[in-house]
Design a protein around this motif. Structure first.
Motif, PDB file in Angstrom:
ATOM      1  N   ASP A  51       0.825  -1.212   0.000  1.00  0.00           N
ATOM      2  CA  ASP A  51       0.000   0.000   0.000  1.00  0.00           C
ATOM      3  C   ASP A  51       0.864   1.268   0.000  1.00  0.00           C
ATOM      4  O   ASP A  51       2.073   1.221   0.156  1.00  0.00           O
ATOM      5  CB  ASP A  51      -0.966  -0.008   1.186  1.00  0.00           C
ATOM      6  N   ILE A  52       0.223   2.386  -0.193  1.00  0.00           N
ATOM      7  CA  ILE A  52       0.906   3.677  -0.319  1.00  0.00           C
ATOM      8  C   ILE A  52       1.677   4.024   0.953  1.00  0.00           C
ATOM      9  O   ILE A  52       2.809   4.511   0.887  1.00  0.00           O
ATOM     10  CB  ILE A  52      -0.116   4.794  -0.643  1.00  0.00           C
ATOM     11  N   ALA A  53       1.134   3.749   2.108  1.00  0.00           N
ATOM     12  CA  ALA A  53       1.784   4.079   3.375  1.00  0.00           C
ATOM     13  C   ALA A  53       3.087   3.297   3.531  1.00  0.00           C
ATOM     14  O   ALA A  53       4.107   3.851   3.963  1.00  0.00           O
ATOM     15  CB  ALA A  53       0.849   3.789   4.543  1.00  0.00           C
ATOM     16  N   ALA A  54       3.063   2.034   3.180  1.00  0.00           N
ATOM     17  CA  ALA A  54       4.274   1.212   3.298  1.00  0.00           C
ATOM     18  C   ALA A  54       5.358   1.689   2.321  1.00  0.00           C
ATOM     19  O   ALA A  54       6.550   1.728   2.666  1.00  0.00           O
ATOM     20  CB  ALA A  54       3.945  -0.249   3.051  1.00  0.00           C
ATOM     21  N   ILE A  55       4.952   2.045   1.124  1.00  0.00           N
ATOM     22  CA  ILE A  55       5.911   2.553   0.138  1.00  0.00           C
ATOM     23  C   ILE A  55       6.517   3.874   0.625  1.00  0.00           C
ATOM     24  O   ILE A  55       7.727   4.093   0.531  1.00  0.00           O
ATOM     25  CB  ILE A  55       5.238   2.735  -1.246  1.00  0.00           C
ATOM     26  N   SER A  56       5.672   4.733   1.158  1.00  0.00           N
ATOM     27  CA  SER A  56       6.144   6.017   1.678  1.00  0.00           C
ATOM     28  C   SER A  56       7.132   5.810   2.815  1.00  0.00           C
ATOM     29  O   SER A  56       8.166   6.480   2.886  1.00  0.00           O
ATOM     30  CB  SER A  56       4.956   6.850   2.149  1.00  0.00           C
ATOM     31  N   MET A  57       6.831   4.882   3.726  1.00  0.00           N
ATOM     32  CA  MET A  57       7.724   4.577   4.846  1.00  0.00           C
ATOM     33  C   MET A  57       9.049   4.040   4.344  1.00  0.00           C
ATOM     34  O   MET A  57      10.118   4.432   4.831  1.00  0.00           O
ATOM     35  CB  MET A  57       7.091   3.484   5.686  1.00  0.00           C
ATOM     36  N   SER A  58       9.000   3.161   3.361  1.00  0.00           N
ATOM     37  CA  SER A  58      10.212   2.565   2.809  1.00  0.00           C
ATOM     38  C   SER A  58      11.087   3.625   2.143  1.00  0.00           C
ATOM     39  O   SER A  58      12.307   3.645   2.315  1.00  0.00           O
ATOM     40  CB  SER A  58       9.828   1.481   1.797  1.00  0.00           C
ATOM     41  N   MET A  59      10.454   4.512   1.380  1.00  0.00           N
ATOM     42  CA  MET A  59      11.211   5.573   0.716  1.00  0.00           C
ATOM     43  C   MET A  59      11.809   6.541   1.731  1.00  0.00           C
ATOM     44  O   MET A  59      12.947   7.001   1.575  1.00  0.00           O
ATOM     45  CB  MET A  59      10.313   6.322  -0.268  1.00  0.00           C
ATOM     46  N   SER A  60      11.076   6.842   2.774  1.00  0.00           N
ATOM     47  CA  SER A  60      11.565   7.734   3.814  1.00  0.00           C
ATOM     48  C   SER A  60      12.758   7.117   4.535  1.00  0.00           C
ATOM     49  O   SER A  60      13.752   7.803   4.803  1.00  0.00           O
ATOM     50  CB  SER A  60      10.446   8.027   4.799  1.00  0.00           C
ATOM     51  N   THR A  61      12.678   5.843   4.830  1.00  0.00           N
ATOM     52  CA  THR A  61      13.781   5.146   5.494  1.00  0.00           C
ATOM     53  C   THR A  61      15.017   5.125   4.608  1.00  0.00           C
ATOM     54  O   THR A  61      16.137   5.372   5.072  1.00  0.00           O
ATOM     55  CB  THR A  61      13.370   3.705   5.853  1.00  0.00           C
ATOM     56  N   ALA A  62      14.835   4.848   3.329  1.00  0.00           N
ATOM     57  CA  ALA A  62      15.958   4.827   2.395  1.00  0.00           C
ATOM     58  C   ALA A  62      16.596   6.209   2.292  1.00  0.00           C
ATOM     59  O   ALA A  62      17.827   6.335   2.255  1.00  0.00           O
ATOM     60  CB  ALA A  62      15.501   4.347   1.028  1.00  0.00           C
ATOM     61  N   SER A  63      15.780   7.242   2.255  1.00  0.00           N
ATOM     62  CA  SER A  63      16.297   8.607   2.175  1.00  0.00           C
ATOM     63  C   SER A  63      17.086   8.964   3.433  1.00  0.00           C
ATOM     64  O   SER A  63      18.153   9.577   3.351  1.00  0.00           O
ATOM     65  CB  SER A  63      15.148   9.586   1.981  1.00  0.00           C
ATOM     66  N   LEU A  64      16.580   8.571   4.592  1.00  0.00           N
ATOM     67  CA  LEU A  64      17.267   8.842   5.847  1.00  0.00           C
ATOM     68  C   LEU A  64      18.617   8.129   5.890  1.00  0.00           C
ATOM     69  O   LEU A  64      19.625   8.713   6.299  1.00  0.00           O
ATOM     70  CB  LEU A  64      16.403   8.412   7.031  1.00  0.00           C
ATOM     71  N   LYS A  65      18.665   6.876   5.456  1.00  0.00           N
ATOM     72  CA  LYS A  65      19.922   6.124   5.424  1.00  0.00           C
ATOM     73  C   LYS A  65      20.926   6.800   4.499  1.00  0.00           C
ATOM     74  O   LYS A  65      22.110   6.908   4.821  1.00  0.00           O
ATOM     75  CB  LYS A  65      19.677   4.690   4.962  1.00  0.00           C
TER      76      LYS A  65
END
Length: 59
Positions: A2-16
């Motif tokens: 879902d959109i929320a999971a994708i957003s969380m994944s992208m945010s985590t990748a950006s933070l890393k």
């Protein structure tokens, strides 16, 4: 997924990625500083240019 999971994944990748870049920048700065210190130390350890050019054979 879902959109929320994708957003969380992208945010985590950006933070890393941002934290990795910040760490690399810090390491680069520390390395440059140590290199400059090494150059200064080497400049101070150069002997006088006239020392060691002549040998006193009179004894």
């Amino acid at each position: 997924m879902d959109i929320a999971a994708i957003s969380m994944s992208m945010s985590t990748a950006s933070l890393k990625q941002q934290s990795s870049l910040a760490l690399m920048d810090k390491v680069k700065g520390d390395t440059e500083e140590k290199g400059n210190q090494m150059v200064e130390m080497l400049k101070q350890s150069v002997p006088h240019p006239d020392l060691g050019r002549q040998i006193d054979l009179k004894g």
